[in-house]
Design a protein around this motif. Structure first.
Motif, mmCIF file in Angstrom:
data_model
loop_
_atom_site.group_PDB
_atom_site.id
_atom_site.type_symbol
_atom_site.label_atom_id
_atom_site.label_comp_id
_atom_site.label_asym_id
_atom_site.label_seq_id
_atom_site.Cartn_x
_atom_site.Cartn_y
_atom_site.Cartn_z
ATOM 1 N N UNK A 79 1.007 -1.821 -0.081
ATOM 2 C CA UNK A 79 -0.440 -0.403 -0.126
ATOM 3 C C UNK A 79 0.845 1.604 -0.074
ATOM 4 N N UNK A 80 1.606 1.041 1.211
ATOM 5 C CA UNK A 80 2.890 2.584 1.082
ATOM 6 C C UNK A 80 3.607 2.528 -0.504
ATOM 7 N N UNK A 81 3.521 1.940 -1.319
ATOM 8 C CA UNK A 81 4.656 2.149 -2.031
ATOM 9 C C UNK A 81 3.621 2.335 -3.330
ATOM 10 N N UNK A 82 1.925 1.848 -3.413
ATOM 11 C CA UNK A 82 0.795 2.533 -4.376
ATOM 12 C C UNK A 82 0.641 3.433 -3.926
ATOM 13 N N UNK A 83 0.819 4.339 -2.892
ATOM 14 C CA UNK A 83 0.068 5.556 -2.682
ATOM 15 C C UNK A 83 1.015 6.642 -2.734
ATOM 16 N N UNK A 84 2.728 6.149 -2.265
ATOM 17 C CA UNK A 84 3.582 7.147 -3.015
ATOM 18 C C UNK A 84 4.000 7.346 -4.250
ATOM 19 N N UNK A 85 2.751 6.292 -5.249
ATOM 20 C CA UNK A 85 3.174 6.592 -6.472
ATOM 21 C C UNK A 85 2.012 7.801 -7.487
ATOM 22 N N UNK A 86 0.906 7.602 -6.029
ATOM 23 C CA UNK A 86 0.210 8.289 -6.358
ATOM 24 C C UNK A 86 0.479 9.755 -5.778
ATOM 25 N N UNK A 87 0.369 9.761 -4.304
ATOM 26 C CA UNK A 87 1.045 11.212 -4.482
ATOM 27 C C UNK A 87 2.338 11.997 -5.577
ATOM 28 N N UNK A 88 2.908 10.892 -5.901
ATOM 29 C CA UNK A 88 4.122 11.511 -6.582
ATOM 30 C C UNK A 88 3.299 11.650 -8.141
ATOM 31 N N UNK A 89 2.822 11.545 -8.263
ATOM 32 C CA UNK A 89 1.829 11.284 -9.630
ATOM 33 C C UNK A 89 1.208 12.163 -9.626
ATOM 34 N N UNK A 90 0.366 13.470 -8.622
ATOM 35 C CA UNK A 90 0.063 14.955 -8.526
ATOM 36 C C UNK A 90 0.917 15.284 -7.378
ATOM 37 N N UNK A 91 2.005 15.186 -7.255
ATOM 38 C CA UNK A 91 2.950 15.962 -6.491
ATOM 39 C C UNK A 91 2.376 17.572 -6.760
ATOM 40 N N UNK A 92 2.489 17.877 -8.198
ATOM 41 C CA UNK A 92 2.138 19.503 -8.378
ATOM 42 C C UNK A 92 0.762 20.127 -7.720
ATOM 43 N N UNK A 93 -0.054 18.981 -8.132
ATOM 44 C CA UNK A 93 -1.578 19.742 -7.326
ATOM 45 C C UNK A 93 -1.425 19.661 -5.383
ATOM 46 N N UNK A 94 -0.856 18.122 -4.839
ATOM 47 C CA UNK A 94 -0.506 18.106 -3.806
ATOM 48 C C UNK A 94 -0.123 19.795 -2.629
ATOM 49 N N UNK A 95 1.181 20.052 -3.990
ATOM 50 C CA UNK A 95 1.323 21.055 -2.997
ATOM 51 C C UNK A 95 0.742 22.118 -3.846
ATOM 52 N N UNK A 96 0.488 22.436 -5.018
ATOM 53 C CA UNK A 96 -0.111 23.729 -4.916
ATOM 54 C C UNK A 96 -1.425 24.179 -4.624
ATOM 55 N N UNK A 97 -2.568 23.347 -5.275
ATOM 56 C CA UNK A 97 -3.552 23.499 -4.229
ATOM 57 C C UNK A 97 -4.377 22.565 -3.742
ATOM 58 N N UNK A 98 -3.937 21.794 -3.841
ATOM 59 C CA UNK A 98 -5.325 20.711 -3.020
ATOM 60 C C UNK A 98 -5.253 20.685 -1.129
ATOM 61 N N UNK A 99 -5.674 20.373 -0.505
ATOM 62 C CA UNK A 99 -6.149 20.162 1.168
ATOM 63 C C UNK A 99 -5.524 18.731 1.293
ATOM 64 N N UNK A 100 -6.642 17.728 1.183
ATOM 65 C CA UNK A 100 -6.485 16.625 1.419
ATOM 66 C C UNK A 100 -7.010 15.298 0.494
#
Lengths: 107, 112
Positions: free
Chosen positions: B53-74
């Motif tokens: 799971x942690x590897x899968x979630x890291x892939x998703x977080x990585x894919x959406x890194x820009x959105x997480x850093x600049x746009x979305x809160x959760x």
């Protein structure tokens, strides 16, 4: 102490550690609330850090952990994951198993 | 481009999912109407096979890194392989809001 050293020390000294928003008794975020409730149901003591009270840790931990969000559960010095992972593992009984294993190891 | 579209496009491009939902859950939270701050994604892809799971979630977080850093809160993430999804067919609901984003300084820049 530098924030990064503080983080490393917290992770090294607390074998079960939850970085969360608020406290287990008074969580300030639904994800942190779910995560801390699952941990409490596992019945072992755990440490927590309220990142809303520690803005320096909140700012630096994501880069160190390579994990952008909170809560974050650390067991045995390793990042287990955030709320969704904690809940999925909890429901499968894997969280309890991991915690029991860790408690035995550090006993 | 809407953040929701951006997230959908990026996840489609990286994971070629057989099932994908990108849900804007912001209206359940303490943010202005029409915000794109809280999302839940369900990604079903064989790219996740053999990964924890942690590897899968890291892939998703990585894919959406820009959105997480600049746009979305959760970002709630639920990942399944095709086989796991065939046994499940539903991802859990996200928890209720407890107002954590209220008074959160990092929200201001993300809500623009």
């Amino acid at each position: 102490m530098e924030t990064i050293d503080k983080i490393k020390q917290q992770i090294a000294e607390n074998s079960i550690l939850l970085y969360m928003k608020g406290s287990p008794k008074l969580p300030s975020c639904g994800f942190s609330s779910q995560a801390s409730q699952a941990l409490m149901q596992c019945g072992q003591e755990f440490a927590y850090v309220d990142i809303l009270q520690n803005p320096d840790i909140r700012a630096e931990l994501p880069a160190y952990a390579e994990w952008p969000t909170f809560p974050q559960l650390w067991i045995g010095g390793e990042l287990v994951g955030g709320c969704d992972i904690i809940m999925e593992m909890f429901q499968k009984g894997e969280l309890q198993a991991l915690i029991n294993e860790e408690v035995e190891k550090s006993a | 481009m809407k953040i929701q579209t951006q997230i959908t496009d990026k996840l489609n491009a990286q994971f070629s999912p057989t099932h994908l939902t990108v849900e804007n859950e912001s209206s359940q939270h303490n943010v202005p109407k029409g915000s794109e701050s809280h999302f839940k994604v369900v990604v079903v892809s064989n790219e996740f096979a053999g990964k924890r799971l942690i590897q899968r979630h890291r892939l998703v977080n990585g894919c959406l890194a820009d959105e997480l850093a600049n746009h979305i809160h959760a970002l709630a993430i639920h990942t399944y392989t095709v086989e796991e999804w065939s046994l499940q067919f539903a991802a859990p609901d996200s928890p209720n809001c407890l107002g954590g984003s209220k008074g959160d300084e990092t929200m201001k820049s993300k809500l623009n």
